[in-house]
Design a protein around this motif. Sequence first.
Motif, mmCIF file in Angstrom:
data_model
loop_
_atom_site.group_PDB
_atom_site.id
_atom_site.type_symbol
_atom_site.label_atom_id
_atom_site.label_comp_id
_atom_site.label_asym_id
_atom_site.label_seq_id
_atom_site.Cartn_x
_atom_site.Cartn_y
_atom_site.Cartn_z
ATOM 1 N N GLY A 97 0.810 -1.205 0.000
ATOM 2 C CA GLY A 97 0.000 0.000 0.000
ATOM 3 C C GLY A 97 0.846 1.258 0.000
ATOM 4 N N LYS A 98 0.167 2.399 0.135
ATOM 5 C CA LYS A 98 0.844 3.696 0.069
ATOM 6 C C LYS A 98 0.170 4.680 1.021
ATOM 7 C CE LYS A 98 0.186 6.464 -3.509
ATOM 8 N NZ LYS A 98 0.307 7.056 -4.874
ATOM 9 N N LEU A 99 0.995 5.509 1.676
ATOM 10 C CA LEU A 99 0.520 6.618 2.482
ATOM 11 C C LEU A 99 0.927 7.925 1.814
ATOM 12 C CD1 LEU A 99 1.419 5.469 6.123
ATOM 13 C CD2 LEU A 99 -0.874 6.051 5.296
ATOM 14 N N SER A 100 -0.011 8.861 1.693
ATOM 15 C CA SER A 100 0.276 10.185 1.138
ATOM 16 C C SER A 100 -0.129 11.237 2.164
ATOM 17 C CB SER A 100 -0.499 10.411 -0.160
ATOM 18 O OG SER A 100 -0.213 9.412 -1.113
ATOM 19 N N PHE A 101 0.716 12.257 2.344
ATOM 20 C CA PHE A 101 0.427 13.282 3.336
ATOM 21 C C PHE A 101 1.260 14.526 3.046
ATOM 22 C CE2 PHE A 101 3.845 10.616 4.856
ATOM 23 C CZ PHE A 101 4.770 11.495 5.410
ATOM 24 N N SER A 102 0.997 15.578 3.794
ATOM 25 C CA SER A 102 1.772 16.810 3.684
ATOM 26 C C SER A 102 2.473 17.071 5.013
ATOM 27 C CB SER A 102 0.864 17.987 3.329
ATOM 28 O OG SER A 102 -0.063 18.219 4.378
ATOM 29 N N PHE A 103 3.474 17.951 4.986
ATOM 30 C CA PHE A 103 4.188 18.285 6.216
ATOM 31 C C PHE A 103 3.698 19.585 6.836
ATOM 32 C CE2 PHE A 103 7.295 15.346 4.428
ATOM 33 C CZ PHE A 103 7.692 14.654 5.553
ATOM 34 N N PHE A 104 3.312 20.543 6.006
ATOM 35 C CA PHE A 104 3.020 21.874 6.512
ATOM 36 C C PHE A 104 1.573 22.312 6.291
ATOM 37 C CE2 PHE A 104 7.550 21.697 5.321
ATOM 38 C CZ PHE A 104 8.101 21.884 6.583
ATOM 39 N N SER A 105 0.868 21.709 5.336
ATOM 40 C CA SER A 105 -0.510 22.108 5.071
ATOM 41 C C SER A 105 -1.528 21.162 5.719
ATOM 42 C CB SER A 105 -0.777 22.182 3.568
ATOM 43 O OG SER A 105 -0.459 20.950 2.932
ATOM 44 N N TYR A 106 -1.068 20.039 6.250
ATOM 45 C CA TYR A 106 -1.909 19.098 6.998
ATOM 46 C C TYR A 106 -3.130 18.631 6.203
ATOM 47 C CZ TYR A 106 0.987 20.437 10.978
ATOM 48 O OH TYR A 106 2.041 20.679 11.814
ATOM 49 N N GLU A 107 -2.911 18.336 4.926
ATOM 50 C CA GLU A 107 -3.970 17.700 4.147
ATOM 51 C C GLU A 107 -4.298 16.341 4.776
ATOM 52 O OE1 GLU A 107 -5.547 19.040 1.546
ATOM 53 O OE2 GLU A 107 -4.359 20.872 1.804
ATOM 54 N N PRO A 108 -5.537 15.853 4.625
ATOM 55 C CA PRO A 108 -5.856 14.543 5.204
ATOM 56 C C PRO A 108 -4.883 13.464 4.736
ATOM 57 C CG PRO A 108 -7.853 15.629 4.460
ATOM 58 C CD PRO A 108 -6.709 16.483 3.982
ATOM 59 N N ILE A 109 -4.496 12.596 5.660
ATOM 60 C CA ILE A 109 -3.630 11.466 5.327
ATOM 61 C C ILE A 109 -4.427 10.497 4.457
ATOM 62 C CG2 ILE A 109 -2.309 9.529 6.280
ATOM 63 C CD1 ILE A 109 -2.218 11.250 8.931
ATOM 64 N N LEU A 110 -3.824 10.052 3.369
ATOM 65 C CA LEU A 110 -4.509 9.112 2.476
ATOM 66 C C LEU A 110 -3.793 7.764 2.515
ATOM 67 C CD1 LEU A 110 -6.579 8.449 0.251
ATOM 68 C CD2 LEU A 110 -4.918 9.328 -1.423
ATOM 69 N N LEU A 111 -4.527 6.721 2.889
ATOM 70 C CA LEU A 111 -4.015 5.356 2.875
ATOM 71 C C LEU A 111 -4.659 4.625 1.700
ATOM 72 C CD1 LEU A 111 -2.596 2.841 4.074
ATOM 73 C CD2 LEU A 111 -4.597 2.560 5.570
ATOM 74 N N GLU A 112 -3.820 4.124 0.787
ATOM 75 C CA GLU A 112 -4.308 3.415 -0.395
ATOM 76 C C GLU A 112 -3.814 1.974 -0.374
ATOM 77 O OE1 GLU A 112 -4.275 5.961 -4.165
ATOM 78 O OE2 GLU A 112 -2.760 6.950 -2.922
ATOM 79 N N ARG A 113 -4.762 1.043 -0.475
ATOM 80 C CA ARG A 113 -4.450 -0.383 -0.539
ATOM 81 C C ARG A 113 -5.369 -1.034 -1.570
ATOM 82 N NH1 ARG A 113 -5.299 -1.927 5.608
ATOM 83 N NH2 ARG A 113 -7.151 -0.679 5.159
ATOM 84 N N VAL A 114 -5.150 -2.310 -1.834
ATOM 85 C CA VAL A 114 -5.994 -3.033 -2.783
ATOM 86 C C VAL A 114 -7.455 -2.993 -2.340
ATOM 87 C CG1 VAL A 114 -6.486 -5.272 -3.812
ATOM 88 C CG2 VAL A 114 -4.115 -4.535 -3.539
ATOM 89 N N GLN A 115 -7.663 -3.038 -1.014
ATOM 90 C CA GLN A 115 -9.027 -3.061 -0.482
ATOM 91 C C GLN A 115 -9.764 -1.739 -0.675
ATOM 92 O OE1 GLN A 115 -6.092 -3.898 0.916
ATOM 93 N NE2 GLN A 115 -6.458 -4.803 2.948
#
Length: 325
Positions: A256-274
């Motif tokens: 899977g993959k985690l996407s996020f920002s350091f300074f703008s605090y966009e929602p953390i996105l967790l992407e997996r097959v599910q």
Amino acid sequence: MADTIKWGMIGAGDVTEVKSGPAFKKVPGSDLVAVMRRNEEKVKDYAKRHGIARWYTDAEALIHDEEVNAIYIATPPASHCAYCLMALRAGKAVYVEKPMTLHSVEAQELANEVRQRNGKLVVAHYRREQPYFKKIKELLQAGEIGKPRVATLQLFKQALRTQEMADPKMQWRLDETQSGGGLFHDLAPHQLDLMIHFFGTPRKSHGMATNQAKQYAADDLVSGQLLFDHGVLFNGVWAFATHEERDRCELIGSAGKLSFSFFSYEPILLERVQGQQRFAFTPLAHVQQPMIEAVVRYFQHQGENPCPIEAGVKVMHLLEDFTRK
């Protein structure tokens, strides 16, 4: 250490007005009792507005205030080492802003002093304790992306405007003799420390840097690579004269993959097959308050050091490895 941590703050600039200063009085077992700034008019005003009992224009006088048992250093990095050494030698615990020192030689000198004196020092890489980044570490430890493989980071900002360049709060950041290396040295310590916090000790590090826009003397483009002990490869690019603003980090694993920002605090996105999950967090009123809570617990012998000096030394070395200084 006494039950109540009674802070003396060196440096009463804009960064302390909201981000950190008020939190010292809001955290249980903590109080900000003295503040120092060289400008008497400004330090008196700061003390009055924040309800601080005493003010000083001399750092040594504040450090030797008998009621003060912990020192917060919030000056430009050029004075961090000297003030830390002075405080440690006076038997005071220390919380120092990032970057911890001007360069790695000072960082190691400070680490030696802490070790020799068995002193207490915490580096203000405060994102470690924020719920947003604690959630990322929790997801990593829970194996939500499988085994981490690659981390990528992009921090792009538009070139500074003339008005911004003239602002004294910006000028010291662009002066390598005061900051160590421009906007990269101002912002990257938070990001690099979190990579260390997530993945451990880097085994290899190298990078390149240049000055593209020639607005100021410090490098405005930096790239760097890290190889961590467990095999995670990090690639980062910091560009401070681009047409767009970008603040993005991706942690890519075997599942899977985690996407996020350091300074703008966009929602953390967790992407997996599910499928996908998003994790949103309410902005903090005082971004350093969770770290200050952890620092107070540590100073009271009720918790571990939330960011020990060894982590600060590693970050200073990485800044220099990436810019070849």
